[in-house]
Design a protein around this motif. Structure first.
Motif, PDB file in Angstrom:
ATOM      1  N   LEU A 144       0.840  -1.203   0.000  1.00  0.00           N
ATOM      2  CA  LEU A 144       0.000   0.000   0.000  1.00  0.00           C
ATOM      3  C   LEU A 144       0.872   1.249   0.000  1.00  0.00           C
ATOM      4  O   LEU A 144       0.584   2.217  -0.698  1.00  0.00           O
ATOM      5  N   LEU A 145       1.965   1.195   0.758  1.00  0.00           N
ATOM      6  CA  LEU A 145       2.891   2.320   0.798  1.00  0.00           C
ATOM      7  C   LEU A 145       3.437   2.594  -0.604  1.00  0.00           C
ATOM      8  O   LEU A 145       3.498   3.746  -1.045  1.00  0.00           O
ATOM      9  N   ALA A 146       3.796   1.540  -1.316  1.00  0.00           N
ATOM     10  CA  ALA A 146       4.317   1.679  -2.681  1.00  0.00           C
ATOM     11  C   ALA A 146       3.256   2.270  -3.607  1.00  0.00           C
ATOM     12  O   ALA A 146       3.556   3.123  -4.447  1.00  0.00           O
ATOM     13  N   VAL A 147       2.002   1.839  -3.444  1.00  0.00           N
ATOM     14  CA  VAL A 147       0.909   2.375  -4.270  1.00  0.00           C
ATOM     15  C   VAL A 147       0.732   3.866  -4.004  1.00  0.00           C
ATOM     16  O   VAL A 147       0.652   4.676  -4.931  1.00  0.00           O
ATOM     17  N   GLN A 205       1.352   6.975  -6.569  1.00  0.00           N
ATOM     18  CA  GLN A 205       0.282   7.924  -6.892  1.00  0.00           C
ATOM     19  C   GLN A 205       0.774   9.352  -6.727  1.00  0.00           C
ATOM     20  O   GLN A 205       0.520  10.214  -7.569  1.00  0.00           O
ATOM     21  N   VAL A 206       1.497   9.596  -5.638  1.00  0.00           N
ATOM     22  CA  VAL A 206       2.017  10.935  -5.371  1.00  0.00           C
ATOM     23  C   VAL A 206       3.034  11.340  -6.442  1.00  0.00           C
ATOM     24  O   VAL A 206       3.035  12.477  -6.917  1.00  0.00           O
ATOM     25  N   MET A 207       3.882  10.378  -6.847  1.00  0.00           N
ATOM     26  CA  MET A 207       4.919  10.687  -7.831  1.00  0.00           C
ATOM     27  C   MET A 207       4.406  10.574  -9.266  1.00  0.00           C
ATOM     28  O   MET A 207       5.158  10.748 -10.212  1.00  0.00           O
TER      29      MET A 207
END
Ligand SMILES: [Zn+2]
Length: 99
Positions: free
Chosen positions: A65-68, A72-74
């Motif tokens: 989830l952290l990677a997702v 999304q932010v990047m």
């Protein structure tokens, strides 16, 4: 005051580093499992999410989830629209993997 990164962040960073090294060496296919991350409702089907987030509540998310959220932010997240039927098939496929 020392700044300590949460365990999931450390884990994600070291896996990203390992993935970069692995692709540089291009050694065979990756054996990593596929998990279904539902960022819109904050859920992941991996064992870490079930254990640390749902059961023990000692973490608020898993590394997937952290990677997702990071992607999304990047804006490096590739979005595909799927129908309800396709989503059902994806979820059922995962259930079969577990069995
Ligand atoms: Zn996960």
């Amino acid at each position: 005051m020392a700044v300590v990164l949460p365990a999931v962040v450390e884990e994600l960073l070291s896996e990203m580093a390992a993935a970069v090294q692995e692709s540089a060496r291009s050694t065979g296919p990756s054996s990593s499992k596929t998990y279904t991350c539902l960022a819109s409702c904050h859920y992941c089907s991996c064992p870490a999410f079930a254990f640390s987030v749902l059961r023990k509540s000692d973490s608020i998310l898993c590394k997937h989830l952290l990677a997702v959220y990071l992607s999304q932010v990047m804006r490096t997240c590739q979005q595909l629209s799927v129908s309800d039927k396709q989503l059902t098939d994806i979820l059922l496929m995962e259930k079969k993997q577990e069995a």
